[in-house]
Design a protein around this motif. Structure first.
Motif, short mmCIF file in Angstrom:
data_model
loop_
_atom_site.label_atom_id
_atom_site.label_comp_id
_atom_site.label_asym_id
_atom_site.label_seq_id
_atom_site.Cartn_x
_atom_site.Cartn_y
_atom_site.Cartn_z
N PRO A 1 15.07 28.00 -12.65
CA PRO A 1 14.96 28.56 -11.30
C PRO A 1 14.11 29.84 -11.29
N ILE A 2 13.63 30.18 -10.12
CA ILE A 2 12.86 31.41 -9.93
C ILE A 2 13.81 32.45 -9.36
N TYR A 3 13.89 33.61 -10.00
CA TYR A 3 14.82 34.65 -9.54
C TYR A 3 14.03 35.76 -8.85
N ILE A 4 14.49 36.09 -7.65
CA ILE A 4 13.87 37.14 -6.84
C ILE A 4 14.87 38.28 -6.69
N GLY A 5 14.46 39.48 -7.14
CA GLY A 5 15.32 40.65 -7.06
C GLY A 5 14.89 41.61 -5.98
N TYR A 6 15.58 42.73 -5.94
CA TYR A 6 15.31 43.74 -4.90
C TYR A 6 13.87 44.23 -4.97
N GLU A 7 13.38 44.49 -6.19
CA GLU A 7 12.03 45.00 -6.34
C GLU A 7 11.00 44.01 -5.81
N ASP A 8 11.21 42.71 -6.09
CA ASP A 8 10.28 41.69 -5.59
C ASP A 8 10.25 41.68 -4.06
N VAL A 9 11.45 41.71 -3.44
CA VAL A 9 11.53 41.67 -1.99
C VAL A 9 10.93 42.92 -1.38
N TYR A 10 11.27 44.07 -1.96
CA TYR A 10 10.77 45.33 -1.42
C TYR A 10 9.23 45.39 -1.46
N ASP A 11 8.67 45.04 -2.61
CA ASP A 11 7.21 45.09 -2.74
C ASP A 11 6.54 44.12 -1.78
N PHE A 12 7.13 42.92 -1.60
CA PHE A 12 6.50 41.92 -0.74
C PHE A 12 6.57 42.33 0.72
N ILE A 13 7.73 42.78 1.16
CA ILE A 13 7.90 43.11 2.57
C ILE A 13 7.14 44.38 2.95
N THR A 14 7.04 45.33 2.02
CA THR A 14 6.34 46.58 2.31
C THR A 14 4.86 46.51 1.95
N PHE A 15 4.37 45.32 1.65
CA PHE A 15 2.95 45.07 1.44
C PHE A 15 2.42 45.83 0.23
N LYS A 16 3.17 45.78 -0.87
CA LYS A 16 2.72 46.37 -2.13
C LYS A 16 2.30 45.25 -3.07
N GLU A 17 1.95 45.60 -4.29
CA GLU A 17 1.56 44.60 -5.27
C GLU A 17 2.71 43.62 -5.49
N ILE A 18 2.38 42.33 -5.57
CA ILE A 18 3.44 41.34 -5.70
C ILE A 18 3.46 40.78 -7.11
N SER A 19 4.64 40.30 -7.49
CA SER A 19 4.88 39.84 -8.85
C SER A 19 4.54 38.36 -9.00
N ALA A 20 4.51 37.91 -10.25
CA ALA A 20 4.29 36.50 -10.53
C ALA A 20 5.44 35.66 -10.00
N SER A 21 6.66 36.22 -10.00
CA SER A 21 7.80 35.48 -9.44
C SER A 21 7.58 35.20 -7.96
N SER A 22 7.03 36.18 -7.23
CA SER A 22 6.75 35.97 -5.81
C SER A 22 5.67 34.89 -5.62
N ILE A 23 4.68 34.89 -6.50
CA ILE A 23 3.65 33.84 -6.44
C ILE A 23 4.29 32.48 -6.67
N MET A 24 5.20 32.38 -7.65
CA MET A 24 5.84 31.11 -7.97
C MET A 24 6.72 30.61 -6.82
N VAL A 25 7.36 31.51 -6.10
CA VAL A 25 8.17 31.11 -4.95
C VAL A 25 7.30 30.45 -3.90
N TYR A 26 6.13 31.02 -3.64
CA TYR A 26 5.25 30.44 -2.62
C TYR A 26 4.66 29.11 -3.10
N ILE A 27 4.41 28.99 -4.40
CA ILE A 27 3.97 27.70 -4.94
C ILE A 27 5.04 26.65 -4.71
N SER A 28 6.30 27.02 -4.93
CA SER A 28 7.40 26.09 -4.68
C SER A 28 7.46 25.70 -3.21
N TYR A 29 7.21 26.65 -2.31
CA TYR A 29 7.19 26.37 -0.88
C TYR A 29 6.06 25.39 -0.52
N LEU A 30 4.86 25.64 -1.05
CA LEU A 30 3.74 24.74 -0.76
C LEU A 30 3.99 23.35 -1.34
#
Length: 721
Positions: free
Chosen positions: A510-539
């Motif tokens: 599974p892909i694990y998303i933590g507070y730092e991943d969510v915070y960076d993504f929502i506040t438009f900061k650099e995003i992690s590889a985990s965030s990239i993998m979540v969107y790949i799973s969505y597509l």
């Protein structure tokens, strides 16, 4: 009876009335007759790798010329894939054939998954009509003749997919008592039909669209019903229909004056016909329009789907808050005026097992924990390439003894107790796993044992690093569509908890998303590889639902990005190239490989066509690929060609064609990850996505916000309340 007589299509029923059969489809040799359509345009579009864009109205009906082509194509597929001998289209044995029909449809037309049920229902109707036409034309008048068992010459010529075995099974069922009983019932129902329309195929749908194009709004169903029963000379089709038409006009006048009120299905048409609607069908509308769809198009405005989702999530959060307040006896009305309780029971999970606020009176005194802790770097031994790899930052208790315990298990000789605060390689294995955690990312915020020789004490880390206080959201600055996830992260993830999202492939972790991943993504900061993998799973989910999952393969950035430092560079490129080879070895010809790649604080996207030995390099900064990327791709594709027996005559070290493709260029410093998500979306969810992407020069705020909303919505769907 002669052979010509056996094949003759009778157009008269036993009572002398014309049969309702499309006999022209079997008269292909007669001049001016309609042949069984093969829709050559659809085949031409398919060979180009394109799809026909189909529009649907508010009632879910396909419209315009493309809608007619879709309906005709469904008829072609019904004749090709649905056996003529079936008795019930709902049979489970037909599921593989139905899926094949759906795949054929989405390969040729842009049809969303939400229309799948409608498409398959239309396929069932087309198959039923085809069986009826075959029976009327070739079987009914000769059902007791032995010659009926032989396929007619016109069927053999026009429908080669109907085998002799299919034909015999078709005749066998038509001779059964069950079919005779169902046929008699159908004849009796047909005799009761007094209000036949004057239109042809899809008359309701086409008349509805004509009115909409003229007026900009949909007509009530009683208007459609009446109009489709008026002849070109302005007269009703028969006296019975005229009586109903006059009743409709009278009730329409009453409705205008306010003396008649429609309630649900008890509207003007139902009142005029004098009998209620049957479940599953709405008179005066095409057979695929349901009551809810009709009401939605006529009366009820549609709510923005993002707003609907936000309302559901806010309602769920509200229920959670109410449950917590009830559990802990908190009065929400006075909560702002009163101080928060000093102690709150916490769930005894891995994240909290070492820091409970309250102590069980019956439990033994816990083992005293050393007070002295030091900031440290945590390493793992790289057994493949040699050396050590930094995997996390944290704090270490160096004064531990072997008998000290972590989660009830002694540390053992040579180990110390550590707590992980900043994971560097989230998917790296813990050196000493526990029952609760196997990977680095699973141990964030908790205690684990670590080999003392792999712990490096740091004495000069920044004050911010020592405080370890997670940042908080400025909710007023966050787009409203993203706030539900921000609220949840602030309340439930700041303690180190994580959201588990499913991987792209079922056999992956599974892909694990933590507070730092969510915070960076929502506040438009650099995003992690985990965030990239979540969107790949969505597509991947989107492509699977649309039947497009056979067009692309994704490669995880964890497998190809140069994340390890201080390692043997040649061996490290070899390892990552092997990961690419392993994934593309079994893909069929024509499938594209999408590979997000992080060259070091910067995201790019590579689109690989291994069979053409070509790579498109999409860089949001517009730069050419670096040396590591070029060596990685060239090594992987050259070795893959040797492995599959392709390109052996070439020099092994020949350079793969890597082309820097045109794409939108980022303006900020941290937008590259969001641009790569947009690139993947553009390519996978559009018919000619690669061409569309290369013709775009920029992404605006709305483009990037769409990607962020989809990511947020997808992550929220896996939250367990």
């Amino acid at each position: 009876m002669s052979k010509d007589q056996q094949e003759e299509v009778s157009t008269q029923t036993q009572v002398g009335k014309p049969r309702r059969t499309n006999s022209s489809r079997f008269n292909a040799d007669e001049e001016g007759k309609r042949r069984a359509t093969l829709l050559k345009r659809v085949h031409v579009v398919r060979t180009r790798g394109e799809r026909i864009q189909v529009s649907f109205d508010a009632k879910g009906q396909p419209i315009d010329k493309e809608g007619d082509e879709l309906q005709s194509w469904i008829g072609v597929l019904a004749r090709e894939h649905i056996p003529i001998w079936i008795a019930d289209f709902r049979s489970a044995d037909l599921e593989p054939r139905k899926e094949q029909v759906w795949l054929e449809v989405v390969t040729s037309f842009t049809v969303d998954e939400s229309h799948k049920k409608q498409v398959l229902k239309s396929c069932g109707e087309s198959a039923k009509c085809f069986r009826y036409d075959l029976y009327q034309a070739f079987v009914r008048d000769h059902i007791d003749d032995e010659s009926v068992w032989q396929r007619p010459a016109k069927v053999v010529k026009n429908y080669p997919t109907i085998s002799q075995d299919d034909w015999e099974r078709f005749i066998t069922y038509r001779r059964t008592g069950d079919f005779k009983r169902l046929s008699d019932q159908g004849i009796e129902r047909r005799k009761k039909s007094k209000y036949g329309s004057t239109t042809g195929r899809d008359g309701y749908r086409k008349r509805d669209q004509e009115i909409f194009e003229k007026t900009g709004s949909y007509a009530d169903r009683h208007v459609i019903w009446r109009d489709t029963r008026i002849k070109p000379d302005g007269e009703y089709k028969n006296p019975s229909i005229k009586i109903i038409g006059d009743q409709i006009d009278e009730l329409t006048q009453q409705d205008t004056q306010g003396s008649f009120e429609s309630v649900g299905t008890e509207d003007i048409l139902t009142k005029s016909l004098g009998n209620p609607e049957h479940s599953g069908r709405l008179r005066g509308q095409s057979k695929f329009v349901k009551q809810a769809q009709y009401d939605n198009a006529m009366h009820v405005p549609r709510e923005n789907p993002e707003v609907s989702f936000m309302k559901r999530q806010l309602a769920a959060l509200e229920r959670t808050v109410q449950e917590l307040c009830a559990k802990h006896g908190i009065n929400r009305e006075t909560m702002a005026e009163e101080a928060a309780p000093e102690t709150v029971d916490q769930h005894n999970s891995f994240k909290a097992s070492c820091t409970l606020n309250e102590k069980d009176a019956d439990a033994p005194d816990p083992q005293p924990m050393p007070n002295e802790s030091k900031e440290c770097q945590l390493f793992l031994t790289d057994f493949i390439n040699g050396g050590e790899v930094l995997v996390a930052l944290g704090r270490a208790y160096m004064d531990c003894v072997p008998t000290d315990t972590v989660h009830g298990i002694p540390l053992g000789a040579g180990n110390v107790r550590v707590t992980i605060s900043v994971p560097k390689l989230k998917r790296a294995l813990l050196p000493i796993p526990t029952n609760e955690a196997t990977y680095i990312e699973e141990a964030v915020g908790g205690f684990v044992a670590w080999p003392k020789k792999l712990v490096v004490i740091q004495s000069s880390l920044s004050q911010a690093s020592r405080e370890e206080v997670p940042p908080t959201f400025d909710f007023d600055a966050i787009p409203i569509e993203l706030r539900p996830l921000a609220y949840y992260a602030q309340s439930s993830l700041s303690d180190g908890s994580q959201i588990s999202c499913p991987p792209q492939q079922s056999d992956e972790m599974p892909i694990y998303i933590g507070y730092e991943d969510v915070y960076d993504f929502i506040t438009f900061k650099e995003i992690s590889a985990s965030s990239i993998m979540v969107y790949i799973s969505y597509l991947s989910d989107c492509c699977a639902r649309a039947g497009l999952d056979q067009r692309f393969v994704f490669i995880s950035p964890f497998l190809v990005s140069p994340v390890q430092q201080n390692v043997d560079r040649v061996a490290y490129i070899r390892e990552r190239a092997d990961n690419i080879i392993r994934i593309i070895t079994n893909i069929p010809r024509g499938r594209l490989v999408l590979m997000p790649y992080n060259s070091g604080q910067h995201w790019i996207l590579a689109v690989i066509n291994p069979w053409d030995d070509s790579v498109l390099y999409f860089n949001p900064l517009g730069n050419d690929p670096g040396e590591d990327f070029q060596q990685l791709i060239t090594l992987a594709l050259n070795d893959w060609k040797l492995l599959v027996g392709r390109g052996i005559t070439k020099r092994r070290n020949c350079k793969t064609l890597i082309q820097t493709a045109r794409c939108p260029i980022q303006q900020g410093n941290v937008q590259c990850g969001y641009f790569v998500l947009g690139f993947m979306r553009e390519i996978t969810l559009n018919v000619d996505g690669l061409a569309l992407l290369q013709n775009k020069t920029s992404y605006n705020e709305a483009d990037l916000n769409l990607v962020r909303q989809e990511w947020t919505t997808y992550v929220m769907s896996f939250i367990q309340y």
